[in-house]
Design an enzyme around this catalytic site. Structure first.
Site, PDB file in Angstrom:
ATOM      1  N   HIS A   3       0.833  -1.215   0.000  1.00  0.00           N
ATOM      2  CA  HIS A   3       0.000   0.000   0.000  1.00  0.00           C
ATOM      3  C   HIS A   3       0.864   1.260   0.000  1.00  0.00           C
ATOM      4  O   HIS A   3       0.603   2.216  -0.732  1.00  0.00           O
ATOM      5  CB  HIS A   3      -0.890   0.048   1.253  1.00  0.00           C
ATOM      6  CG  HIS A   3      -1.794  -1.136   1.441  1.00  0.00           C
ATOM      7  ND1 HIS A   3      -1.582  -2.077   2.426  1.00  0.00           N
ATOM      8  CD2 HIS A   3      -2.908  -1.526   0.782  1.00  0.00           C
ATOM      9  CE1 HIS A   3      -2.533  -2.988   2.365  1.00  0.00           C
ATOM     10  NE2 HIS A   3      -3.357  -2.691   1.380  1.00  0.00           N
ATOM     11  N   GLN A  47     -17.954  -6.384  -0.898  1.00  0.00           N
ATOM     12  CA  GLN A  47     -17.095  -7.248  -1.719  1.00  0.00           C
ATOM     13  C   GLN A  47     -16.759  -8.564  -1.032  1.00  0.00           C
ATOM     14  O   GLN A  47     -15.993  -9.362  -1.558  1.00  0.00           O
ATOM     15  CB  GLN A  47     -15.831  -6.511  -2.161  1.00  0.00           C
ATOM     16  CG  GLN A  47     -14.826  -6.244  -1.064  1.00  0.00           C
ATOM     17  CD  GLN A  47     -13.718  -5.325  -1.554  1.00  0.00           C
ATOM     18  OE1 GLN A  47     -13.933  -4.154  -1.845  1.00  0.00           O
ATOM     19  NE2 GLN A  47     -12.507  -5.861  -1.680  1.00  0.00           N
ATOM     20  N   GLN A 101      -0.601  -4.111  -8.994  1.00  0.00           N
ATOM     21  CA  GLN A 101      -0.561  -5.235  -9.940  1.00  0.00           C
ATOM     22  C   GLN A 101      -0.889  -6.552  -9.231  1.00  0.00           C
ATOM     23  O   GLN A 101      -1.373  -7.494  -9.851  1.00  0.00           O
ATOM     24  CB  GLN A 101       0.834  -5.309 -10.584  1.00  0.00           C
ATOM     25  CG  GLN A 101       1.064  -6.488 -11.507  1.00  0.00           C
ATOM     26  CD  GLN A 101       0.188  -6.470 -12.748  1.00  0.00           C
ATOM     27  OE1 GLN A 101      -0.197  -5.402 -13.219  1.00  0.00           O
ATOM     28  NE2 GLN A 101      -0.151  -7.652 -13.251  1.00  0.00           N
ATOM     29  N   ASP A 106      -3.335  -7.344  -7.526  1.00  0.00           N
ATOM     30  CA  ASP A 106      -4.730  -7.696  -7.798  1.00  0.00           C
ATOM     31  C   ASP A 106      -5.030  -7.360  -9.261  1.00  0.00           C
ATOM     32  O   ASP A 106      -5.747  -6.409  -9.569  1.00  0.00           O
ATOM     33  CB  ASP A 106      -5.657  -6.954  -6.835  1.00  0.00           C
ATOM     34  CG  ASP A 106      -5.360  -7.337  -5.394  1.00  0.00           C
ATOM     35  OD1 ASP A 106      -5.704  -8.458  -4.998  1.00  0.00           O
ATOM     36  OD2 ASP A 106      -4.736  -6.528  -4.674  1.00  0.00           O
ATOM     37  N   GLN A 142      -8.675  -7.184 -10.490  1.00  0.00           N
ATOM     38  CA  GLN A 142      -9.318  -5.977  -9.956  1.00  0.00           C
ATOM     39  C   GLN A 142      -8.938  -4.766 -10.820  1.00  0.00           C
ATOM     40  O   GLN A 142      -9.779  -3.931 -11.167  1.00  0.00           O
ATOM     41  CB  GLN A 142      -8.862  -5.770  -8.516  1.00  0.00           C
ATOM     42  CG  GLN A 142      -9.243  -4.441  -7.913  1.00  0.00           C
ATOM     43  CD  GLN A 142      -8.937  -4.404  -6.428  1.00  0.00           C
ATOM     44  OE1 GLN A 142      -9.642  -5.012  -5.643  1.00  0.00           O
ATOM     45  NE2 GLN A 142      -7.883  -3.716  -6.039  1.00  0.00           N
TER      46      GLN A 142
HETATM   47  P1  AMP Z   1      -6.429  -3.832  -0.240  1.00  0.00           P
HETATM   48  O1  AMP Z   1      -6.224  -3.049   1.007  1.00  0.00           O
HETATM   49  O2  AMP Z   1      -6.064  -5.269  -0.127  1.00  0.00           O
HETATM   50  O3  AMP Z   1      -7.797  -3.615  -0.850  1.00  0.00           O
HETATM   51  O4  AMP Z   1      -5.403  -3.244  -1.297  1.00  0.00           O
HETATM   52  C1  AMP Z   1      -5.381  -1.873  -1.609  1.00  0.00           C
HETATM   53  C2  AMP Z   1      -4.499  -1.651  -2.810  1.00  0.00           C
HETATM   54  O5  AMP Z   1      -3.172  -2.086  -2.517  1.00  0.00           O
HETATM   55  C3  AMP Z   1      -4.968  -2.447  -4.042  1.00  0.00           C
HETATM   56  O6  AMP Z   1      -4.819  -1.649  -5.203  1.00  0.00           O
HETATM   57  C4  AMP Z   1      -4.007  -3.613  -4.050  1.00  0.00           C
HETATM   58  O7  AMP Z   1      -3.806  -4.147  -5.354  1.00  0.00           O
HETATM   59  C5  AMP Z   1      -2.739  -2.956  -3.527  1.00  0.00           C
HETATM   60  N1  AMP Z   1      -1.820  -3.972  -3.001  1.00  0.00           N
HETATM   61  C6  AMP Z   1      -2.086  -4.944  -2.100  1.00  0.00           C
HETATM   62  N2  AMP Z   1      -1.005  -5.728  -1.893  1.00  0.00           N
HETATM   63  C7  AMP Z   1      -0.019  -5.231  -2.704  1.00  0.00           C
HETATM   64  C8  AMP Z   1       1.333  -5.606  -2.958  1.00  0.00           C
HETATM   65  N3  AMP Z   1       1.911  -6.638  -2.345  1.00  0.00           N
HETATM   66  N4  AMP Z   1       2.043  -4.858  -3.845  1.00  0.00           N
HETATM   67  C9  AMP Z   1       1.466  -3.809  -4.485  1.00  0.00           C
HETATM   68  N5  AMP Z   1       0.193  -3.412  -4.288  1.00  0.00           N
HETATM   69  C10 AMP Z   1      -0.546  -4.106  -3.410  1.00  0.00           C
END
Ligand code: AMP
Length: 278
Positions: free
Chosen positions: A33, A57, A144, A146, A149
């Site tokens: 993040h 979701q 990337q 996700d 998504q």
């Molecule tokens: P989330 O809190 O899981 O909904 O993720 C929020 C954002 O952070 C989304 O755009 C995810 O794709 C991104 N994200 C989660 N894990 C990673 C990671 N390991 N590397 C890069 N982006 C991430």
């Protein structure tokens, strides 16, 4: 950094920024993040982050109740990363009584994660559309990690003429290759070791592709064979798909392929992906 809880406060703060990058999150923040926060800040000069565990979701059987939540810790990480505005709404602020609108993106939502988690991407699409309307950023950043998504959001943003750029940041990984995920916290130490099989399986596909393999079935088999060697791993799917439509390929040509997989380790479901491009 300002912290706001309501759309009215957000609207009042927004004119203080000319360009504004935006990173939607569900909290439990990690370096994945924070890398997006830094990228958004560098590109736009200012950055907003939302922290909202989006109930729409999650299926009733999924981990909404046990999803990790620690707002104070998240806020402490955001200031040094360069976040200017944190938006942490209550569920009723996002979904007030009487809320009745759905955002359904066809095609790209029907496969992979969408096939295993019906309704998931409808929930993602509606909350991202709402958050972008609330924050009014000039660019929104997604990981990337996700990949599906991202494909859904790109499709929705184009179809609904959302007035901001959609940007992507690379997957951030642990030193042993495991993609950072809030769900990694659920893994026991034994499961955590087993979880490296995901990146090894992607590495097998990358290795075969690098050696010239273009047959998608053989590339899928190279991932499945690696996953089968890990007794704690149960494979949901392995995929070699078109990078935008996510339809399964027979042969990898231009513009390459998205190699992706979903694996259960114990009760935790992990996903990862890599791009195969000549
Ligand atoms: P989330 O809190 O899981 O909904 O993720 C929020 C954002 O952070 C989304 O755009 C995810 O794709 C991104 N994200 C989660 N894990 C990673 C990671 N390991 N590397 C890069 N982006 C991430």
């Amino acid at each position: 950094m300002r912290v706001v809880r309501t759309v009215a406060e957000l609207r009042a703060a927004r004119p203080g920024f000319d360009r504004l990058g935006f990173v939607p999150t569900m909290g439990a923040l990690h370096e994945g993040h924070l890398s997006l926060v830094r990228a958004a800040k560098a590109a736009e000069g200012a950055c907003a982050v939302s922290i909202f565990v989006n109930p729409t979701q999650f299926a009733p059987t999924e981990d909404l109740a046990r999803y990790p939540r620690d707002l104070d810790r998240d806020l402490a990480l955001l200031t040094p990363a360069g976040c200017d505005l944190a938006f942490a709404p209550a569920p009723e602020e996002v979904y007030p009584p009487g809320f009745a609108t759905r955002v359904e993106v066809d095609g790209v939502t029907g496969v992979l994660e969408g096939a295993v988690r019906p309704g998931h991407f409808g929930g993602v699409a509606v909350v991202v559309a709402k958050l972008i309307n609330m924050v009014q950023p000039t660019a929104a950043w997604f990981g990337q990690k996700d990949a599906q998504q991202l494909a859904v959001i790109r499709r929705m943003a184009a179809d609904l003429n959302l007035p901001c750029r959609i940007e992507v940041g690379p997957t951030v990984r642990e030193p042993d290759g495991l993609a950072l995920s809030s769900r990694n916290a659920y893994l026991s130490s034994e499961e955590r070791l087993a979880a490296t099989v995901l990146v090894h399986a992607l590495g097998a596909a990358l290795g075969s592709f690098g050696a010239g393999e273009r047959d998608a079935d053989r590339l899928r088999r190279s991932m499945r064979n690696m996953l089968d060697e890990e007794p704690l791993a149960r494979t949901d799917y392995v995929s070699i798909a078109h990078p935008e439509t996510l339809q399964e390929l027979e042969t990898v040509g231009e513009p390459g392929a998205l190699a992706s997989l979903a694996v259960r380790i114990g009760s935790t479901r992990l996903i990862d992906n890599t791009v195969l491009r000549a």
